[in-house]
Design an enzyme around this catalytic site. Structure first.
Site, mmCIF file in Angstrom:
data_model
loop_
_atom_site.group_PDB
_atom_site.id
_atom_site.type_symbol
_atom_site.label_atom_id
_atom_site.label_comp_id
_atom_site.label_asym_id
_atom_site.label_seq_id
_atom_site.Cartn_x
_atom_site.Cartn_y
_atom_site.Cartn_z
ATOM 1 N N LYS A 33 102.206 27.659 -26.351
ATOM 2 C CA LYS A 33 100.746 26.728 -26.207
ATOM 3 C C LYS A 33 100.506 25.921 -26.850
ATOM 4 O O LYS A 33 100.355 25.306 -28.079
ATOM 5 C CB LYS A 33 100.297 28.703 -26.093
ATOM 6 C CG LYS A 33 98.600 28.327 -26.142
ATOM 7 C CD LYS A 33 98.264 29.509 -26.322
ATOM 8 C CE LYS A 33 97.342 29.314 -28.207
ATOM 9 N NZ LYS A 33 96.028 28.494 -28.678
ATOM 10 N N ASP A 60 95.432 25.555 -23.158
ATOM 11 C CA ASP A 60 94.213 26.680 -23.970
ATOM 12 C C ASP A 60 92.821 25.211 -23.996
ATOM 13 O O ASP A 60 92.696 25.442 -25.702
ATOM 14 C CB ASP A 60 94.885 27.623 -25.313
ATOM 15 C CG ASP A 60 93.749 27.958 -25.359
ATOM 16 O OD1 ASP A 60 93.658 28.551 -24.591
ATOM 17 O OD2 ASP A 60 94.076 28.998 -26.633
ATOM 18 N N LYS A 62 89.740 25.567 -22.983
ATOM 19 C CA LYS A 62 88.729 26.312 -22.889
ATOM 20 C C LYS A 62 87.602 26.193 -22.423
ATOM 21 O O LYS A 62 86.864 25.886 -22.804
ATOM 22 C CB LYS A 62 88.092 27.815 -24.127
ATOM 23 C CG LYS A 62 89.620 28.291 -24.881
ATOM 24 C CD LYS A 62 89.088 28.716 -26.205
ATOM 25 C CE LYS A 62 89.801 29.945 -26.762
ATOM 26 N NZ LYS A 62 91.477 29.757 -26.776
ATOM 27 N N ASP A 65 81.448 23.762 -19.334
ATOM 28 C CA ASP A 65 80.061 22.943 -19.223
ATOM 29 C C ASP A 65 79.584 23.222 -18.055
ATOM 30 O O ASP A 65 80.155 24.151 -17.222
ATOM 31 C CB ASP A 65 81.262 21.566 -19.396
ATOM 32 C CG ASP A 65 80.444 20.377 -19.803
ATOM 33 O OD1 ASP A 65 79.183 20.149 -19.107
ATOM 34 O OD2 ASP A 65 80.836 19.609 -20.721
ATOM 35 N N THR A 116 89.273 36.867 -29.668
ATOM 36 C CA THR A 116 89.829 37.244 -30.502
ATOM 37 C C THR A 116 88.984 37.811 -32.140
ATOM 38 O O THR A 116 89.322 38.739 -32.413
ATOM 39 C CB THR A 116 90.884 37.826 -30.309
ATOM 40 O OG1 THR A 116 91.691 37.407 -29.926
ATOM 41 C CG2 THR A 116 91.961 38.209 -29.249
ATOM 42 N N ARG A 207 101.430 32.138 -35.683
ATOM 43 C CA ARG A 207 101.565 32.529 -36.569
ATOM 44 C C ARG A 207 102.049 33.130 -37.508
ATOM 45 O O ARG A 207 103.200 32.553 -38.104
ATOM 46 C CB ARG A 207 99.981 32.495 -38.066
ATOM 47 C CG ARG A 207 99.103 31.804 -37.884
ATOM 48 C CD ARG A 207 97.736 32.731 -38.788
ATOM 49 N NE ARG A 207 96.438 31.377 -37.908
ATOM 50 C CZ ARG A 207 95.913 31.745 -38.531
ATOM 51 N NH1 ARG A 207 94.866 32.474 -38.805
ATOM 52 N NH2 ARG A 207 94.823 31.104 -37.637
#
Length: 226
Positions: A33, A60, A62, A65, A116, A207
């Site tokens: 990703k 990713d 996002k 517009d 999240t 992470r």
């Protein structure tokens, strides 16, 4: 074909380090990703370089517009052959419809519902009176009606969404293994196994692998729980 649902989130500042990490754990993840931070730093060149690892790419970005702009952006990334691209469900039905129409034939377009990193307190300050769970389900309905492939939601909502959208494609970020020491900036987290059992199609993990002392061992351990 690799059926591992784990997509490693790679937003490292150095492209060579990102590629090296992806190659190191490639046998224990199902895809890569690449988010907004990576795309702004490394652009098309960076994505094409990561393709050399040989795993599906999830962009990713996002996108959010007006419909025409989002459609044009989708068309501009055809050459990158992403397996998955994100748009924001809050962009509305027309924007999502145009995004899907402009996407590549083999690209899944999924809509971000509630980040999240947000909880009910955050939603309230934005004038949204319903819970994160209910708001995510509302946006999932909108994405479904717009013809998208699926949504991005937390592991706390994916089970309920799966029940109402049987054939949807569900991406779950904000995952932390049982031994995760910190949630970072995530507020609504579950374990990878919990998300998978609830119906997640893709598990986004960053992470806990990328910042582990031994990323290969961390990736292998997560894979072993699925």
């Amino acid at each position: 074909m690799n059926h591992n649902p784990v997509y490693l989130a790679l937003d490292l500042p150095r492209l060579d380090a990102a590629e090296a990490l992806a190659r190191k754990v490639a046998g224990h993840i199902g895809g890569i990703k690449l988010g907004l931070e990576f795309f702004c730093a490394h652009g098309h060149h960076g994505v094409l370089q990561m393709h050399k690892v040989g795993l599906p790419i999830f962009l990713d970005l996002k996108l959010h517009d007006i419909p025409n702009t989002v459609a044009a952006a989708m068309q501009s990334i055809h050459v990158l052959e992403p397996a998955i691209v994100t748009v924001h469900a809050s962009g509305g039905r027309a924007m999502m419809e145009d995004a899907k129409a402009a996407a590549g034939e083999n690209c899944k377009v999924v809509a971000v519902t509630v980040l999240t990193s947000l909880d009910e307190g955050d939603l309230s300050t934005m004038g949204i009176g319903e819970s994160a769970h209910d708001h995510a389900l509302r946006l999932a309905d909108l994405a479904h009606s717009a013809g998208l492939d699926g949504i991005v939601c937390s592991g706390q909502e994916v089970g309920a969404v799966r029940r109402q959208w049987k054939d949807g494609y569900f991406v779950v970020p904000g995952l932390r293994p049982d031994d995760g020491k910190s949630k970072g900036d995530q507020k609504r987290t579950v374990t990878p196994r919990e998300a998978r059992d609830a119906g997640a199609s893709v598990l986004v993990i960053g992470r806990p692998i990328s910042r582990a002392e031994d990323p290969l061992a961390a990736a292998r351990a997560i894979e072993g729980t699925l």
